[in-house]
Design a protein around this motif. Structure first.
Motif, short mmCIF file in Angstrom:
data_model
loop_
_atom_site.label_atom_id
_atom_site.label_comp_id
_atom_site.label_asym_id
_atom_site.label_seq_id
_atom_site.Cartn_x
_atom_site.Cartn_y
_atom_site.Cartn_z
N LEU A 263 21.49 -6.28 8.99
CA LEU A 263 20.51 -5.27 9.37
C LEU A 263 19.20 -5.55 8.64
O LEU A 263 19.20 -6.06 7.52
N HIS A 264 18.07 -5.20 9.30
CA HIS A 264 16.75 -5.37 8.71
C HIS A 264 15.98 -4.06 8.82
O HIS A 264 16.12 -3.34 9.83
N CYS A 265 15.19 -3.75 7.81
CA CYS A 265 14.33 -2.57 7.88
C CYS A 265 13.10 -2.79 7.02
O CYS A 265 13.08 -3.67 6.14
N GLU A 266 12.05 -2.01 7.28
CA GLU A 266 10.84 -2.03 6.48
C GLU A 266 10.81 -0.81 5.59
O GLU A 266 11.15 0.29 6.02
N VAL A 267 10.40 -1.01 4.33
CA VAL A 267 10.33 0.08 3.36
C VAL A 267 8.88 0.19 2.86
O VAL A 267 8.39 -0.71 2.16
N PRO A 268 8.17 1.27 3.24
CA PRO A 268 6.80 1.42 2.76
C PRO A 268 6.77 1.85 1.29
O PRO A 268 7.55 2.71 0.87
N ILE A 269 5.87 1.23 0.50
CA ILE A 269 5.69 1.63 -0.90
C ILE A 269 4.20 1.79 -1.17
O ILE A 269 3.35 1.20 -0.49
N ARG A 270 3.87 2.59 -2.18
CA ARG A 270 2.48 2.80 -2.56
C ARG A 270 1.95 1.61 -3.35
O ARG A 270 2.74 0.86 -3.97
#
Length: 376
Positions: A263-270
């Protein structure tokens, strides 16, 4: 040049029948066109392992192959360049029976044909495909007639066909040739229905709608097919039914993209988390997990969480989860936040800026070199 059949299946020359069958299933499953749509190399590999198994699973053909190799099925070993199954020792009656049975009557009286196979599509959410689910399926079909128990006969009786005298074959004279073909009156069965059922008009089946509960195993993927034996259309005149093939379609997921068992996903960070480092909570199909984002992490960095993917429907070994961090530009800033960012930006000047922004510096140097080459 053809590869060695034992090499194709990945077995030793002393492999047992069970080992051959297991190796063939593994090879066919890996290269099956349904699992590799549009892949010509996979299709060729599938045909190659099928051909190898057809030879090695037949005792006579295997002995010939062990003695003569591929030459056993080519020129001079049983009638021309025929290929596996047509060389020395092949049953020529079977060969011509398959091809010319209806014309020359090689197969004797035929029985009723089995019912047709049918197919349907079941759409699943990713969570359903991963965890398994039971789905209700409704589909139009031809079912056995209840009034005649699928026989097509009102009284359950059949009579000898007068056209072929019960042989199921009729002879036709074409010039000097006498040919046999299936009797057109009884469709090669040798019997006819004297009193057809009034409900199905002798067909033995009627239009109906079937409702089934289909168990989808955990780990299925988009394009996988499930076969339900005997759940297809009823056969004519009491013949066996066909099969039902259920194709799985997995809907797009708002967070995860699936690639095989991973599985692949994007994780937004500041930007502050990327610069200073932080522990970030990320979603998985089994709950939440944590990834440690080190200081000075750049956008696009991928973190791997082992065994947080999908358990394969075949091996039951879990895949991995790949989380790509994306540094997000802050929006809806307050006055104080803007002032702080402006103060922070003022600290980047001259060579100091180059030291803190390696990618930007590399880009600027590349642009400068490009213009120098253009103007020289």
């Amino acid at each position: 040049m053809k590869r060695d059949y034992y090499e194709v299946l990945g077995v030793s020359r002393s492999a047992s029948e069970q080992e051959l069958k297991k190796a063939y299933r593994r090879c066919a499953m890996k290269h099956h066109p349904d699992r590799n749509p549009g892949d010509s190399a996979a299709e060729a590999a599938f045909k190659e392992c099928k051909e190898a198994y057809e030879v090695l699973s037949d005792g006579g053909k295997r002995r010939m192959y062990d003695q003569h190799g591929h030459a056993a099925f080519e020129h001079g070993m049983g009638g021309g360049n025929a290929g596996p199954g047509f060389g020395q020792g092949a049953d020529m009656g079977d060969i011509f029976g398959d091809i010319f049975g209806n014309i020359f009557g090689g197969g004797g009286r035929g029985g009723p044909r089995r019912g047709a196979d049918v197919g349907c599509v079941v759409e699943l959410d990713l969570e359903e495909a991963v965890g398994g689910v039971e789905k209700r399926v409704e589909l139009p079909t031809l079912a056995g007639c209840d009034d005649c128990d699928g026989t097509g006969s009102e009284d359950g009786k059949r009579e000898v066909c007068t056209t072929c005298a019960g042989r199921g074959q009729v002879r036709m004279q074409r010039g000097i040739f006498t040919m046999q073909q299936a009797c057109p009156h009884c469709d090669g069965q040798g019997q006819i229905i004297a009193k057809p059922c009034k409900t199905c008009h002798g067909a033995g089946r009627v239009e109906d709608e079937k409702v089934l509960s289909v168990k989808i195993p955990a780990g299925v993927d988009n394009g996988d097919r499930i076969r339900l034996s005997g759940e297809g259309e009823a056969g004519p005149a009491g013949a066996p039914p066909g099969d039902l093939y259920v194709e799985v379609r997995v809907r797009p997921h708002p967070i995860f993209q699936r690639d095989g068992d991973d599985l692949h996903c994007e994780v937004p960070i500041r930007i502050s988390q990327a610069a200073l480092g932080d522990t970030v909570r990320v979603p998985t199909l089994g709950g939440e997990a944590e990834i440690r984002v080190p200081a000075e992490t750049q956008t696009g960095k991928v973190f791997r969480l082992r065994d947080k993917g999908v358990k394969s429907v075949r091996s039951r070994a879990p895949g991995d989860l790949y989380c790509k961090v994306v540094v997000e530009t802050p929006v809806n800033l307050t006055v104080e936040q803007r002032e702080l960012l402006a103060q922070f930006e003022s600290t980047f000047s001259g060579e100091n800026a180059r030291r803190h922004s390696p990618k930007s510096s590399t880009f600027i140097d590349g642009v400068r070199g490009f213009w120098e080459r253009m103007t020289s």
